[in-house]
Write an enzyme that holds these catalytic residues in place. Structure first.
Site, PDB file in Angstrom:
ATOM      1  N   CYS A  62       0.872  -1.184   0.000  1.00 25.71           N
ATOM      2  CA  CYS A  62       0.000   0.000   0.000  1.00 25.71           C
ATOM      3  C   CYS A  62       0.905   1.228   0.000  1.00 25.71           C
ATOM      4  CB  CYS A  62      -0.986  -0.028   1.162  1.00 25.71           C
ATOM      5  SG  CYS A  62      -0.234  -0.028   2.795  1.00 25.71           S
ATOM      6  N   ASN A  65       2.275   1.477   4.263  1.00 30.69           N
ATOM      7  CA  ASN A  65       2.588   0.227   4.975  1.00 30.69           C
ATOM      8  C   ASN A  65       2.360   0.341   6.492  1.00 30.69           C
ATOM      9  OD1 ASN A  65       5.451  -1.914   5.682  1.00 30.69           O
ATOM     10  ND2 ASN A  65       3.394  -2.547   5.159  1.00 30.69           N
ATOM     11  N   CYS A  67      -1.379   0.924   7.409  1.00 34.40           N
ATOM     12  CA  CYS A  67      -2.823   0.670   7.584  1.00 34.40           C
ATOM     13  C   CYS A  67      -3.264  -0.602   6.864  1.00 34.40           C
ATOM     14  CB  CYS A  67      -3.644   1.859   7.073  1.00 34.40           C
ATOM     15  SG  CYS A  67      -3.330   3.400   7.959  1.00 34.40           S
ATOM     16  N   ARG A  68      -3.343  -0.568   5.523  1.00 36.63           N
ATOM     17  CA  ARG A  68      -3.948  -1.671   4.779  1.00 36.63           C
ATOM     18  C   ARG A  68      -3.050  -2.898   4.645  1.00 36.63           C
ATOM     19  NH1 ARG A  68      -5.175   1.959  -0.308  1.00 36.63           N
ATOM     20  NH2 ARG A  68      -3.306   2.946   0.587  1.00 36.63           N
ATOM     21  N   SER A  69      -1.817  -2.713   4.135  1.00 40.64           N
ATOM     22  CA  SER A  69      -1.020  -3.915   3.833  1.00 40.64           C
ATOM     23  C   SER A  69      -0.587  -4.698   5.082  1.00 40.64           C
ATOM     24  CB  SER A  69       0.168  -3.584   2.919  1.00 40.64           C
ATOM     25  OG  SER A  69       1.030  -2.645   3.495  1.00 40.64           O
ATOM     26  N   ASP A 176      -7.976   3.812   1.006  1.00 45.78           N
ATOM     27  CA  ASP A 176      -7.018   4.249   2.026  1.00 45.78           C
ATOM     28  C   ASP A 176      -7.783   4.788   3.241  1.00 45.78           C
ATOM     29  OD1 ASP A 176      -5.085   5.413   3.535  1.00 45.78           O
ATOM     30  OD2 ASP A 176      -4.155   6.530   1.889  1.00 45.78           O
TER      31      ASP A 176
HETATM   32  P1  4NP Z   1      -1.763   2.842   4.013  1.00 41.31           P
HETATM   33  O1  4NP Z   1      -2.344   4.244   4.558  1.00 41.31           O
HETATM   34  O2  4NP Z   1      -1.241   3.120   2.631  1.00 41.31           O
HETATM   35  O3  4NP Z   1      -2.950   1.941   3.988  1.00 41.31           O
HETATM   36  O4  4NP Z   1      -0.694   2.412   4.997  1.00 41.31           O
HETATM   37  C1  4NP Z   1      -1.561   5.395   4.657  1.00 41.31           C
HETATM   38  C2  4NP Z   1      -0.749   5.584   5.757  1.00 41.31           C
HETATM   39  C3  4NP Z   1       0.007   6.752   5.862  1.00 41.31           C
HETATM   40  C4  4NP Z   1      -0.068   7.694   4.870  1.00 41.31           C
HETATM   41  C5  4NP Z   1      -0.875   7.506   3.764  1.00 41.31           C
HETATM   42  C6  4NP Z   1      -1.628   6.342   3.646  1.00 41.31           C
HETATM   43  N1  4NP Z   1       0.697   8.890   4.982  1.00 41.31           N
HETATM   44  O5  4NP Z   1       0.542   9.773   4.107  1.00 41.31           O
HETATM   45  O6  4NP Z   1       1.486   9.025   5.919  1.00 41.31           O
END
Ligand code: 4NP
Length: 208
Positions: A62, A65, A67-69, A176
């Site tokens: 994702c 790294n 939240c989702r993955s 996201d």
């Molecule tokens: P992820 O979510 O891609 O599912 O881990 C996010 C976590 C952090 C950020 C963006 C998306 N960020 O911009 O810090």
């Protein structure tokens, strides 16, 4: 003949010896290619047999790294263990803002509510080696997939997929949830759990 192997021996053979043998055979096969067709064929048979015994390696990707993955990694690991399927699962991000961090507390919480502990995972960024090390590389959304395709060599392009497209046949992004409420994390959990169950079914067919 009785085999005196414990679980640790089998795991070492599957996860260490077979990948090593496959790499050695691939090198030997290259030496015979174009020189001795019969020997190259025999190497192919051995190589393909061993390759099919290697545990499948799956990478979820994702943006952050956190939240989702990491959630996908934890869910697939749990479901694979329940199904008795030997696979290697990892996750990474295309962005590097959170490298070394634990998953987002909301991802840890939703996983814990479903009996999965992902608190020990640490964020890492996608590396060039990932494209050689994993059989399947799943982007959570189309942006992740585009990013992965831009980073990957030609040989790895076929291994990159939009996760829910590959798992469920629906070209849907896992959204996201970073800027969303707790509810967003529950929605993501459900999408990932459904995708992982379907994926386990597909992988099970490959090994049966
Ligand atoms: P992820 O979510 O891609 O599912 O881990 C996010 C976590 C952090 C950020 C963006 C998306 N960020 O911009 O810090």
């Amino acid at each position: 003949m009785e085999m005196l192997l414990d679980g640790g021996d089998v795991e070492f053979f599957l996860f260490h010896d077979i990948p090593l043998l496959v790499t050695g055979l691939a090198m030997a096969r290259r030496m015979f290619q174009g020189q001795n067709a019969g020997a190259a064929d025999r190497f192919d048979i051995l190589f393909n047999t061993l390759d099919s015994m290697k545990p499948m390696r799956i990478l979820f990707v994702c943006l952050g790294n956190i939240c989702r993955s990491p959630l996908a990694e934890g869910i697939l690991q749990q479901q694979a263990a329940e199904a008795g399927l030997e696979i290697i699962v990892d996750s990474a991000g295309t962005g590097g803002w959170h490298v070394g961090d634990a998953p987002d507390p909301r991802s840890i919480a939703v996983a814990a509510r479903h009996g999965i502990d992902i608190s020990g995972q640490r964020c890492r960024r996608v590396t060039p080696e990932d494209f050689g090390n994993f059989d399947l590389i799943f982007g959570m959304d189309r942006r992740n997939v585009d990013h992965l395709r831009a980073l990957a060599p030609d040989a790895a392009q076929m291994r990159i997929h939009l996760f829910l497209d590959y798992a469920l046949g629906t070209a849907t992004d896992v959204p996201d949830p970073y800027y969303e409420s707790e509810d967003g994390f529950e929605t993501v959990y459900r999408m990932l759990s459904a995708g992982c169950s379907s994926l386990i079914g597909r992988l099970d067919e490959r090994f049966s």
